[in-house]
Design a protein around this motif. Structure first.
Motif, PDB file in Angstrom:
ATOM      1  N   LEU A 127     -17.313  -9.663  69.433  1.00 15.25           N
ATOM      2  CA  LEU A 127     -16.767  -9.913  68.317  1.00 15.25           C
ATOM      3  C   LEU A 127     -15.777  -9.479  67.636  1.00 15.25           C
ATOM      4  N   ILE A 128     -14.686  -8.310  67.823  1.00 17.18           N
ATOM      5  CA  ILE A 128     -13.707  -8.271  67.783  1.00 17.18           C
ATOM      6  C   ILE A 128     -11.968  -9.354  68.224  1.00 17.18           C
ATOM      7  N   ARG A 129     -13.031  -9.589  69.519  1.00 17.95           N
ATOM      8  CA  ARG A 129     -12.646 -10.883  70.000  1.00 17.95           C
ATOM      9  C   ARG A 129     -12.012 -12.211  69.336  1.00 17.95           C
ATOM     10  N   LEU A 130     -13.997 -12.374  68.117  1.00 15.94           N
ATOM     11  CA  LEU A 130     -13.207 -13.546  67.797  1.00 15.94           C
ATOM     12  C   LEU A 130     -13.189 -13.718  66.455  1.00 15.94           C
ATOM     13  N   LEU A 131     -12.842 -12.501  66.136  1.00 16.03           N
ATOM     14  CA  LEU A 131     -12.147 -12.295  64.637  1.00 16.03           C
ATOM     15  C   LEU A 131     -11.054 -12.808  65.153  1.00 16.03           C
ATOM     16  N   LYS A 132     -10.029 -12.395  66.708  1.00 15.17           N
ATOM     17  CA  LYS A 132      -8.671 -12.722  67.049  1.00 15.17           C
ATOM     18  C   LYS A 132      -8.622 -14.009  67.041  1.00 15.17           C
ATOM     19  N   ARG A 133      -9.728 -15.017  67.738  1.00 12.40           N
ATOM     20  CA  ARG A 133      -9.793 -16.220  68.356  1.00 12.40           C
ATOM     21  C   ARG A 133      -9.898 -16.938  66.519  1.00 12.40           C
ATOM     22  N   LEU A 179     -18.558 -11.395  77.752  1.00  9.72           N
ATOM     23  CA  LEU A 179     -18.477 -11.623  78.945  1.00  9.72           C
ATOM     24  C   LEU A 179     -18.459 -13.424  78.875  1.00  9.72           C
ATOM     25  N   ASP A 180     -17.781 -14.734  78.273  1.00 12.49           N
ATOM     26  CA  ASP A 180     -16.479 -14.795  78.490  1.00 12.49           C
ATOM     27  C   ASP A 180     -14.964 -14.717  78.291  1.00 12.49           C
ATOM     28  N   TRP A 181     -15.021 -14.129  77.531  1.00 16.25           N
ATOM     29  CA  TRP A 181     -13.479 -13.606  77.496  1.00 16.25           C
ATOM     30  C   TRP A 181     -13.402 -12.821  79.202  1.00 16.25           C
ATOM     31  N   ALA A 182     -14.566 -12.203  79.555  1.00 14.63           N
ATOM     32  CA  ALA A 182     -14.678 -11.907  81.486  1.00 14.63           C
ATOM     33  C   ALA A 182     -13.795 -12.827  81.772  1.00 14.63           C
ATOM     34  N   TRP A 183     -14.584 -14.655  81.641  1.00 13.31           N
ATOM     35  CA  TRP A 183     -14.424 -15.641  82.993  1.00 13.31           C
ATOM     36  C   TRP A 183     -13.593 -16.844  82.270  1.00 13.31           C
ATOM     37  N   ASP A 184     -12.586 -16.586  80.931  1.00 16.09           N
ATOM     38  CA  ASP A 184     -11.899 -16.820  80.690  1.00 16.09           C
ATOM     39  C   ASP A 184     -10.692 -16.680  80.981  1.00 16.09           C
ATOM     40  N   PRO A 185     -10.169 -18.231  82.115  1.00 16.17           N
ATOM     41  CA  PRO A 185      -8.429 -17.810  82.724  1.00 16.17           C
ATOM     42  C   PRO A 185      -7.449 -17.484  82.463  1.00 16.17           C
ATOM     43  N   ARG A 186      -7.976 -17.740  81.199  1.00 14.62           N
ATOM     44  CA  ARG A 186      -6.357 -17.598  80.149  1.00 14.62           C
ATOM     45  C   ARG A 186      -6.363 -16.022  79.778  1.00 14.62           C
ATOM     46  N   SER A 187      -7.115 -14.809  80.134  1.00 11.37           N
ATOM     47  CA  SER A 187      -7.339 -13.876  79.130  1.00 11.37           C
ATOM     48  C   SER A 187      -6.342 -12.784  80.199  1.00 11.37           C
ATOM     49  N   TRP A 188      -6.531 -13.387  81.167  1.00  5.70           N
ATOM     50  CA  TRP A 188      -5.994 -11.841  82.527  1.00  5.70           C
ATOM     51  C   TRP A 188      -5.537 -12.787  83.148  1.00  5.70           C
ATOM     52  N   ARG A 189      -4.027 -11.691  83.909  1.00  6.49           N
ATOM     53  CA  ARG A 189      -3.867 -12.286  85.164  1.00  6.49           C
ATOM     54  C   ARG A 189      -4.534 -11.697  85.912  1.00  6.49           C
ATOM     55  N   PRO A 245     -11.775  -8.490  85.959  1.00  3.81           N
ATOM     56  CA  PRO A 245     -12.913  -8.762  84.343  1.00  3.81           C
ATOM     57  C   PRO A 245     -14.181  -9.549  85.095  1.00  3.81           C
ATOM     58  N   ARG A 246     -13.870 -10.772  86.352  1.00  3.98           N
ATOM     59  CA  ARG A 246     -15.711 -11.120  86.790  1.00  3.98           C
ATOM     60  C   ARG A 246     -16.020 -10.422  87.015  1.00  3.98           C
ATOM     61  N   ILE A 247     -15.532  -9.335  87.927  1.00  2.00           N
ATOM     62  CA  ILE A 247     -16.497  -9.077  88.784  1.00  2.00           C
ATOM     63  C   ILE A 247     -17.295  -7.480  87.887  1.00  2.00           C
ATOM     64  N   ALA A 248     -16.505  -7.200  86.621  1.00 10.34           N
ATOM     65  CA  ALA A 248     -16.901  -6.200  85.624  1.00 10.34           C
ATOM     66  C   ALA A 248     -17.666  -6.656  84.460  1.00 10.34           C
ATOM     67  N   SER A 249     -17.999  -8.045  84.263  1.00 10.07           N
ATOM     68  CA  SER A 249     -19.329  -9.379  83.538  1.00 10.07           C
ATOM     69  C   SER A 249     -19.823  -8.682  84.501  1.00 10.07           C
ATOM     70  N   VAL A 250     -19.969  -9.393  85.844  1.00 13.32           N
ATOM     71  CA  VAL A 250     -21.497  -9.279  86.893  1.00 13.32           C
ATOM     72  C   VAL A 250     -22.093  -8.165  86.826  1.00 13.32           C
ATOM     73  N   VAL A 251     -21.174  -7.106  87.294  1.00 15.73           N
ATOM     74  CA  VAL A 251     -21.640  -5.422  86.966  1.00 15.73           C
ATOM     75  C   VAL A 251     -22.043  -5.494  86.097  1.00 15.73           C
TER      76      VAL A 251
END
Length: 549
Positions: free
Chosen positions: A300-306, A355-365, A370-376
């Motif tokens: 929810l905080i991410r949605l605020l920032k976006r 979950l979307d954050w983890a798969w957003d290519p713009r959010s992570w170097r 994060p993708r492994i974390a989302s799958v877990v």
């Protein structure tokens, strides 16, 4: 945080549902239908569901008096829907639950469309997918109660409120725009869907007031339009028959509170918070639920920032305002997660955004971590929710037919029946054992303290032929000739044995040997049925309940 002018305007100038999102809609629709309707009639309707059935009878009288203390309905609307389903589909357990299942499917589709419109379709898919499989959402989508109705109307109201503010900020916005009239009209069926839906209306009211204040400094015209439009919506709502719903709520709030002795209200509040957090988390222990809530909050905080602060603020208010009624509810009843059922919107949206954050290519170097974390996370949810899914589908809340079978098969003329809690008298008509044994009121210690002593269930004919005190203890003295036998039905028997101790005493069953036998029968039982006669206990039947409820 973006300014007011910079706030994201999702899907502006785009197709309402792009082709890629339509596939997701079909997948979610099929998943929601399968998860809600497969095995819908497998289990016996339990007490509250039977009450829903009873309340779908004699609807005209309920429409006329449902805001009075003498009527036991919160609103006729859910029961009208049940009545229609029974007429169209036949008088069956499956038909009884069909309206809840239909609204359950609609809630999944509605959340997908709402979040896709306001945020993005990937976030919408994750959010709706989680709602489709959420154990609490599944449970109440498969029971004849009105919580999924409230959830759907809350989503529609959120969408309408957002649209009203969007149109008010437009150069052609108006306080008498059709959207404000429709918002007020939507509040009518939502209030009628569930008595606690008034808190959702309150949440929208608080949110609109915040919008007025925020826009006052930078867009005074929009602020005035929102203020005027809100008054139009409130006027439409208050001029409708929804006033009866407010009247019913006030009647319930004025009902006498029952005495429980000394209660630690702080501990009671913390227990309620833990139970709600656990159940909204999917019937998890706090060890598992706490990190899940943290992830949802981060989403929810991410949605605020976006820039989706309007949407995020509104669904957060919708999730939290039911707690305003906690003091009143806790003083006469227990507070449970279904009283904040609409919190599922914010919870699932927060997890979906994470979950979307983890798969957003713009959010992570480094994208893999994060993708492994989302799958877990998803695998972990499947693992901890699997036992709850199994329980929802395979374990009935109450095995009513099995529990009542000995009464139907072995009751003799002259036997009496005592049911505790006393609101389970509704079971006798639905399961057709009205003539098996004469029903008497339970001992005064066992009566529900939140009801008047002489209240007639559902405003119908009094099912009791006598009071326990008159039959067994006239003038507080045990009679020499109690009825030849008494059938006893106890729900949660280990908690209620003391409440019926005088019944055991009347038949000489208060000896240590008999009490040890009864206590042993109560172990692990959700219901206990037995026949009591002088110095004898027989026809004992115990049934387990659902582990997650």
């Amino acid at each position: 945080m973006p300014t007011l002018a910079e706030e994201n305007q999702p899907n502006a100038g785009r197709t309402w549902i792009p082709s890629s999102a339509r596939f997701g809609l079909v997948v979610l629709l099929l998943l929601a239908i399968a998860s809600r309707f497969i095995g819908l009639g497998w289990h016996d309707p339990w007490g509250d569901e039977v009450y829903s059935y009873q309340s779908s009878i004699d609807l005209i009288s309920k429409l006329l008096v449902w805001d009075t203390p003498g009527n036991n309905s919160v609103s006729p609307l859910p029961y009208i829907e049940i009545k229609v389903a029974r007429q169209l589909l036949g008088d069956s357990d499956w038909a009884l639950r069909t309206p809840s299942a239909v609204y359950g499917v609609a809630s999944v589709v509605g959340l997908y469309l709402l979040v896709g419109w306001r945020v993005s379709w990937p976030v919408a898919f994750f959010s709706a997918f989680l709602l489709a499989l959420h154990p609490l959402a599944l449970e109440w989508s498969r029971e004849a109660r009105m919580y999924t109705q409230w959830l759907v109307f809350a989503m529609v109201t959120v969408a309408m409120a957002l649209l009203c503010v969007d149109r008010s900020r437009h150069e052609r916005g108006s306080a008498v725009d059709w959207s404000w009239w429709l918002l007020g009209l939507l509040w009518m069926p939502m209030q009628a869907s569930h008595v606690l839906a008034v808190t959702t209306i309150g949440a929208v009211g608080i949110w609109l007031a915040v919008m007025v204040l925020i826009h006052w400094a930078c867009d005074r015209r929009a602020s005035l339009i929102i203020m005027g439009g809100s008054m139009v919506s409130v006027g439409v709502f208050l001029s409708s028959w929804a006033l009866a719903g407010i009247g019913k709520l006030m009647v319930e709030a004025r009902a006498p509170k029952y005495e429980e002795g000394e209660v630690d209200k702080v501990a009671q509040l913390f227990d309620a918070v833990r139970e709600v957090a656990s159940q909204i988390g999917g019937y998890l222990t706090m060890t598992w639920a706490t990190p899940l809530w943290v992830v949802a909050a981060l989403g929810l905080i991410r949605l605020l920032k976006r820039g989706h602060w309007r949407f995020t603020l509104l669904i957060t208010l919708v999730a939290t305002t039911p707690w305003l009624l906690y003091p009143n509810i806790a003083s006469r009843h227990f507070f449970t997660a279904r009283y904040v059922f609409v919190a599922l919107i914010a919870f699932c949206v927060g997890l979906g955004a994470a979950l979307d954050w983890a798969w957003d290519p713009r959010s992570w170097r480094v994208k893999s971590v994060p993708r492994i974390a989302s799958v877990v996370l998803l695998a972990g949810l499947a693992a901890v929710w699997l036992p709850v899914w199994r329980s929802v589908y395979l374990e009935p809340k109450m095995q009513v037919r099995r529990a009542l079978a000995p009464i139907l098969e072995h009751a003799n003329e002259g036997d009496v029946l005592v049911m505790v809690p006393d609101w389970y008298t509704d079971l006798r008509q639905y399961y057709d054992f009205e003539d098996a044994a004469s029903m008497i009121r339970p001992p005064r210690e066992a009566r529900y303290k939140g009801l008047e002593a002489d209240r007639i269930p559902n405003g119908s004919i009094d099912p009791y032929v006598a009071d326990f005190e008159d039959l067994y203890y006239p003038n507080d003295q045990l009679t020499d000739q109690p009825p030849q036998a008494a059938w006893l039905f106890l729900q949660n028997p280990s908690l209620r044995l003391d409440e019926v101790s005088r019944l055991f005493s009347a038949y000489g069953l208060d000896t240590p040997e008999h009490q040890a036998t009864i206590a042993q029968a109560c172990e692990g039982a959700y219901t206990l049925t037995m026949r009591l006669s002088q110095g004898r206990i027989d026809h004992v039947v115990i049934t387990p309940g659902r582990r997650y409820r």
